[in-house]
Design a protein around this motif. Structure first.
Motif, short mmCIF file in Angstrom:
data_model
loop_
_atom_site.label_atom_id
_atom_site.label_comp_id
_atom_site.label_asym_id
_atom_site.label_seq_id
_atom_site.Cartn_x
_atom_site.Cartn_y
_atom_site.Cartn_z
N LEU A 46 -63.55 -36.03 2.52
CA LEU A 46 -62.11 -36.13 2.28
C LEU A 46 -61.52 -34.90 1.60
O LEU A 46 -60.48 -34.40 2.01
N TYR A 47 -62.17 -34.37 0.58
CA TYR A 47 -61.62 -33.22 -0.15
C TYR A 47 -61.53 -31.96 0.72
O TYR A 47 -60.73 -31.08 0.46
N TYR A 48 -62.34 -31.88 1.73
CA TYR A 48 -62.39 -30.68 2.58
C TYR A 48 -61.69 -30.88 3.92
O TYR A 48 -61.67 -29.99 4.75
N MET A 49 -61.11 -32.04 4.14
CA MET A 49 -60.52 -32.39 5.43
C MET A 49 -59.14 -31.76 5.61
O MET A 49 -58.30 -31.84 4.72
N ALA A 50 -58.92 -31.16 6.75
CA ALA A 50 -57.61 -30.59 7.07
C ALA A 50 -56.58 -31.71 7.15
O ALA A 50 -56.87 -32.78 7.68
N PRO A 51 -55.37 -31.51 6.62
CA PRO A 51 -54.37 -32.57 6.61
C PRO A 51 -53.99 -33.08 8.01
O PRO A 51 -53.63 -34.23 8.16
N GLU A 52 -54.11 -32.24 9.02
CA GLU A 52 -53.76 -32.65 10.38
C GLU A 52 -54.65 -33.80 10.87
O GLU A 52 -54.26 -34.57 11.74
N LEU A 53 -55.84 -33.92 10.32
CA LEU A 53 -56.75 -34.97 10.77
C LEU A 53 -56.25 -36.36 10.40
O LEU A 53 -56.55 -37.34 11.06
N LEU A 54 -55.49 -36.45 9.33
CA LEU A 54 -54.97 -37.74 8.90
C LEU A 54 -53.66 -38.11 9.58
O LEU A 54 -53.30 -39.27 9.64
N ALA A 55 -52.95 -37.11 10.08
CA ALA A 55 -51.62 -37.34 10.64
C ALA A 55 -51.60 -37.47 12.16
O ALA A 55 -50.67 -37.99 12.72
N SER A 56 -52.63 -36.97 12.82
CA SER A 56 -52.60 -36.96 14.29
C SER A 56 -54.03 -37.01 14.83
O SER A 56 -54.98 -36.94 14.07
N PRO A 57 -54.19 -37.07 16.15
CA PRO A 57 -55.53 -36.98 16.71
C PRO A 57 -56.17 -35.65 16.31
O PRO A 57 -55.46 -34.66 16.08
N PRO A 58 -57.49 -35.61 16.22
CA PRO A 58 -58.17 -34.38 15.79
C PRO A 58 -57.78 -33.18 16.64
O PRO A 58 -57.63 -33.28 17.86
N LEU A 59 -57.63 -32.06 15.96
CA LEU A 59 -57.31 -30.81 16.62
C LEU A 59 -58.59 -30.01 16.81
O LEU A 59 -59.68 -30.54 16.67
N ASN A 60 -58.45 -28.75 17.08
CA ASN A 60 -59.58 -27.86 17.30
C ASN A 60 -60.60 -27.95 16.16
O ASN A 60 -60.26 -27.75 15.01
N SER A 61 -61.84 -28.26 16.51
CA SER A 61 -62.88 -28.44 15.50
C SER A 61 -63.16 -27.17 14.71
O SER A 61 -63.45 -27.23 13.53
N GLN A 62 -63.08 -26.01 15.36
CA GLN A 62 -63.31 -24.76 14.64
C GLN A 62 -62.18 -24.48 13.65
O GLN A 62 -62.42 -23.98 12.57
N ALA A 63 -60.95 -24.84 13.98
CA ALA A 63 -59.84 -24.68 13.04
C ALA A 63 -60.04 -25.57 11.82
O ALA A 63 -59.73 -25.18 10.69
N GLN A 64 -60.60 -26.74 12.02
CA GLN A 64 -60.91 -27.63 10.90
C GLN A 64 -61.95 -26.99 9.99
O GLN A 64 -61.88 -27.10 8.76
N ASP A 65 -62.92 -26.30 10.58
CA ASP A 65 -63.94 -25.61 9.79
C ASP A 65 -63.32 -24.51 8.93
O ASP A 65 -63.74 -24.30 7.79
N ILE A 66 -62.33 -23.80 9.47
CA ILE A 66 -61.67 -22.74 8.70
C ILE A 66 -60.98 -23.33 7.48
O ILE A 66 -61.06 -22.79 6.37
N TRP A 67 -60.29 -24.47 7.65
CA TRP A 67 -59.65 -25.14 6.51
C TRP A 67 -60.70 -25.50 5.45
O TRP A 67 -60.54 -25.22 4.27
#
Length: 86
Positions: A46-67
């Motif tokens: 949860l602490y490392y999760m990109a905010p977009e994951l909670l608001a919409s369907p998952p986006l690009n997995s590599q972009a989530q890693d950058i966050w």
């Protein structure tokens, strides 16, 4: 191309004990997936999760890693989580 880790966090980073340069090694690839896939289940902490994951369907997995990497570096530098995750 490549893969996405999908669970980067402080607990996934290791310092090589015998390396005089103290290289950081990334471990715990249990949630990794090909970069072009966007799994529907949430894998990140949860602490490392990109905010977009909670608001919409998952986006690009590599972009989530950058966050997650940005949060990890912040924690390393300040020894605390950013104020927006508390």
């Amino acid at each position: 191309s490549g893969f996405a880790h999908r669970n980067l966090k402080l607990e996934s980073l290791y310092i090589h004990p015998n390396d005089p340069n103290e290289k950081i090694i990334i471990g715990d690839f249990s949630n990794a997936c090909p970069a072009n896939e966007n799994p529907q289940q949430l894998a990140e902490s949860l602490y490392y999760m990109a905010p977009e994951l909670l608001a919409s369907p998952p986006l690009n997995s590599q972009a989530q890693d950058i966050w997650s990497l940005g949060i990890t570096f912040y924690c390393l530098m300040t020894r605390t989580y950013p104020s927006f995750v508390e």
